[in-house]
Write a protein that holds these residues in place. Structure first.
Motif, mmCIF file in Angstrom:
data_model
loop_
_atom_site.group_PDB
_atom_site.id
_atom_site.type_symbol
_atom_site.label_atom_id
_atom_site.label_comp_id
_atom_site.label_asym_id
_atom_site.label_seq_id
_atom_site.Cartn_x
_atom_site.Cartn_y
_atom_site.Cartn_z
ATOM 1 N N PHE A 143 3.228 5.603 -13.982
ATOM 2 C CA PHE A 143 2.466 4.802 -13.676
ATOM 3 C C PHE A 143 2.635 3.966 -12.487
ATOM 4 O O PHE A 143 2.378 3.239 -11.136
ATOM 5 C CB PHE A 143 2.202 4.005 -14.656
ATOM 6 N N SER A 144 4.649 4.274 -11.921
ATOM 7 C CA SER A 144 6.134 2.948 -11.261
ATOM 8 C C SER A 144 5.061 3.917 -10.250
ATOM 9 O O SER A 144 5.720 3.104 -8.766
ATOM 10 C CB SER A 144 6.852 3.040 -11.481
ATOM 11 N N THR A 145 4.344 5.060 -9.893
ATOM 12 C CA THR A 145 4.410 5.388 -8.179
ATOM 13 C C THR A 145 2.664 5.673 -7.940
ATOM 14 O O THR A 145 2.984 6.217 -6.355
ATOM 15 C CB THR A 145 4.832 7.589 -8.222
ATOM 16 N N TYR A 146 1.948 5.239 -8.656
ATOM 17 C CA TYR A 146 0.967 4.389 -7.865
ATOM 18 C C TYR A 146 0.674 3.070 -7.269
ATOM 19 O O TYR A 146 1.106 2.050 -8.114
ATOM 20 C CB TYR A 146 0.031 4.534 -9.097
ATOM 21 N N CYS A 147 0.412 2.804 -6.337
ATOM 22 C CA CYS A 147 -0.332 1.310 -5.829
ATOM 23 C C CYS A 147 -1.042 0.739 -6.797
ATOM 24 O O CYS A 147 -2.720 2.171 -7.088
ATOM 25 C CB CYS A 147 -0.073 1.869 -4.490
ATOM 26 N N MET A 148 -1.088 0.134 -6.809
ATOM 27 C CA MET A 148 -2.614 -0.763 -7.818
ATOM 28 C C MET A 148 -3.518 -1.702 -7.149
ATOM 29 O O MET A 148 -2.700 -2.395 -6.202
ATOM 30 C CB MET A 148 -2.127 -1.097 -9.499
ATOM 31 N N GLY A 149 -4.336 -1.703 -7.416
ATOM 32 C CA GLY A 149 -5.092 -2.810 -7.086
ATOM 33 C C GLY A 149 -6.146 -3.506 -7.884
ATOM 34 O O GLY A 149 -6.652 -3.454 -8.398
ATOM 35 N N TRP A 150 -6.565 -4.955 -6.757
ATOM 36 C CA TRP A 150 -6.819 -5.419 -7.877
ATOM 37 C C TRP A 150 -9.104 -5.796 -6.573
ATOM 38 O O TRP A 150 -8.970 -5.778 -5.323
ATOM 39 C CB TRP A 150 -7.061 -7.095 -8.331
ATOM 40 N N PHE A 151 -10.023 -5.119 -7.174
ATOM 41 C CA PHE A 151 -11.014 -5.646 -6.621
ATOM 42 C C PHE A 151 -12.405 -6.572 -6.734
ATOM 43 O O PHE A 151 -12.488 -6.234 -8.236
ATOM 44 C CB PHE A 151 -11.554 -4.355 -5.965
ATOM 45 N N ARG A 152 -13.313 -6.971 -6.515
ATOM 46 C CA ARG A 152 -14.158 -7.361 -7.384
ATOM 47 C C ARG A 152 -15.674 -7.376 -6.710
ATOM 48 O O ARG A 152 -15.311 -7.428 -5.252
ATOM 49 C CB ARG A 152 -14.526 -9.131 -7.871
ATOM 50 N N GLN A 153 -16.261 -7.759 -6.949
ATOM 51 C CA GLN A 153 -17.832 -7.425 -6.679
ATOM 52 C C GLN A 153 -19.108 -8.751 -7.372
ATOM 53 O O GLN A 153 -19.585 -8.752 -8.958
ATOM 54 C CB GLN A 153 -18.551 -5.510 -6.502
ATOM 55 N N ALA A 154 -19.743 -9.351 -6.254
ATOM 56 C CA ALA A 154 -20.279 -10.677 -6.940
ATOM 57 C C ALA A 154 -22.000 -9.644 -6.504
ATOM 58 O O ALA A 154 -21.924 -8.787 -5.907
ATOM 59 C CB ALA A 154 -19.962 -11.678 -6.465
ATOM 60 N N PRO A 155 -22.999 -10.294 -7.345
ATOM 61 C CA PRO A 155 -23.840 -9.648 -7.466
ATOM 62 C C PRO A 155 -24.343 -9.801 -5.725
ATOM 63 O O PRO A 155 -24.438 -10.677 -5.055
ATOM 64 C CB PRO A 155 -24.942 -10.812 -7.932
ATOM 65 N N GLY A 156 -25.025 -8.818 -5.116
ATOM 66 C CA GLY A 156 -25.663 -8.532 -3.988
ATOM 67 C C GLY A 156 -24.785 -8.457 -3.108
ATOM 68 O O GLY A 156 -25.259 -9.109 -1.823
ATOM 69 N N LYS A 157 -23.301 -8.090 -3.092
ATOM 70 C CA LYS A 157 -22.514 -8.341 -2.109
ATOM 71 C C LYS A 157 -21.496 -6.862 -2.606
ATOM 72 O O LYS A 157 -21.935 -6.434 -3.996
ATOM 73 C CB LYS A 157 -21.219 -9.398 -2.592
ATOM 74 N N GLU A 158 -20.955 -6.885 -1.281
ATOM 75 C CA GLU A 158 -20.714 -5.239 -1.060
ATOM 76 C C GLU A 158 -19.086 -5.773 -1.887
ATOM 77 O O GLU A 158 -18.846 -7.245 -2.314
ATOM 78 C CB GLU A 158 -19.702 -4.727 -0.548
ATOM 79 N N ARG A 159 -18.039 -4.922 -2.793
ATOM 80 C CA ARG A 159 -16.579 -4.713 -3.509
ATOM 81 C C ARG A 159 -16.244 -5.711 -2.585
ATOM 82 O O ARG A 159 -15.380 -4.611 -0.978
ATOM 83 C CB ARG A 159 -16.361 -3.778 -3.764
ATOM 84 N N GLU A 160 -14.952 -5.788 -2.926
ATOM 85 C CA GLU A 160 -14.283 -7.030 -1.850
ATOM 86 C C GLU A 160 -12.516 -7.372 -2.353
ATOM 87 O O GLU A 160 -12.666 -6.997 -3.453
ATOM 88 C CB GLU A 160 -14.069 -8.243 -1.339
ATOM 89 N N ASN A 199 -3.920 3.964 -6.533
ATOM 90 C CA ASN A 199 -3.551 4.544 -5.413
ATOM 91 C C ASN A 199 -2.884 5.558 -4.986
ATOM 92 O O ASN A 199 -1.378 4.765 -5.788
ATOM 93 C CB ASN A 199 -3.473 3.657 -3.629
ATOM 94 N N PRO A 200 -2.677 6.757 -5.139
ATOM 95 C CA PRO A 200 -1.828 8.033 -5.468
ATOM 96 C C PRO A 200 -0.647 8.416 -4.384
ATOM 97 O O PRO A 200 0.244 9.086 -4.519
ATOM 98 C CB PRO A 200 -2.969 10.079 -5.752
ATOM 99 N N VAL A 201 -1.150 7.238 -3.002
ATOM 100 C CA VAL A 201 -0.437 7.649 -2.206
ATOM 101 C C VAL A 201 1.190 6.967 -2.322
ATOM 102 O O VAL A 201 1.544 6.256 -3.081
ATOM 103 C CB VAL A 201 -0.762 6.718 -0.642
ATOM 104 N N TYR A 202 1.966 8.456 -2.123
ATOM 105 C CA TYR A 202 3.252 7.698 -2.894
ATOM 106 C C TYR A 202 4.027 6.334 -1.425
ATOM 107 O O TYR A 202 3.569 6.608 -0.738
ATOM 108 C CB TYR A 202 3.909 8.980 -2.589
ATOM 109 N N GLY A 203 5.654 6.125 -2.118
ATOM 110 C CA GLY A 203 6.248 4.822 -1.333
ATOM 111 C C GLY A 203 6.407 3.920 -2.252
ATOM 112 O O GLY A 203 4.659 3.578 -2.821
ATOM 113 N N SER A 204 7.359 2.961 -3.389
ATOM 114 C CA SER A 204 7.532 2.407 -3.654
ATOM 115 C C SER A 204 7.511 0.923 -2.485
ATOM 116 O O SER A 204 7.331 0.249 -4.157
ATOM 117 C CB SER A 204 9.438 2.627 -3.972
#
Length: 129
Positions: free
Chosen positions: A31-48, A101-106
């Protein structure tokens, strides 16, 4: 391969707090080799983009709209990603997704949703005024 499951969403009044969790099941690499992120999507809007954290946990980046109110963190020993959300506003109402995100890089972080290969099913956050 990564499977992600979010939890912790719910209904909260404006000014309140919630903590989202994302449990990761990982095979083939840690798990530590993955960059992680949080995104959100409101009704009628694009994921941000909301926030991202590097594999080591040492580098983070936030959207301007949540800077100073949200904190992203991770526990690599428990394969868990967290998002502490304070001072919530009605405009924070959305379905929140965690992503890997699977790109390597601590110290690598990523803001673009197209760069994330794995997504959870989402958890609903509703902030009432």
């Amino acid at each position: 391969q990564v499977q992600l499951v979010e939890s912790g969403g719910g209904l909260v009044q404006a000014g309140g707090s919630l903590r989202l969790s994302c449990a990761a099941s990982v095979s083939g690499r840690t798990f530590s080799t993955y960059c992680m992120g949080w995104f959100r999507q409101a009704p009628g809007k694009e994921r941000e983009f909301v926030a991202t954290i590097s594999g080591s946990g040492g580098n983070t980046y936030y959207a301007d709209s949540v800077m100073g109110r949200f904190t992203i963190s991770r526990d690599n020993a428990k394969n868990t990603l967290l998002l502490q959300m304070n001072s919530l506003k009605p405009e924070d109402t959305a379905v929140y997704y965690c992503a890997a995100n699977p790109v390597y890089g601590s110290d690598y972080v990523s803001l673009g949703p197209d760069e994330y290969d794995y997504w959870g099913q989402g958890t609903q956050v509703t902030v009432s005024s």
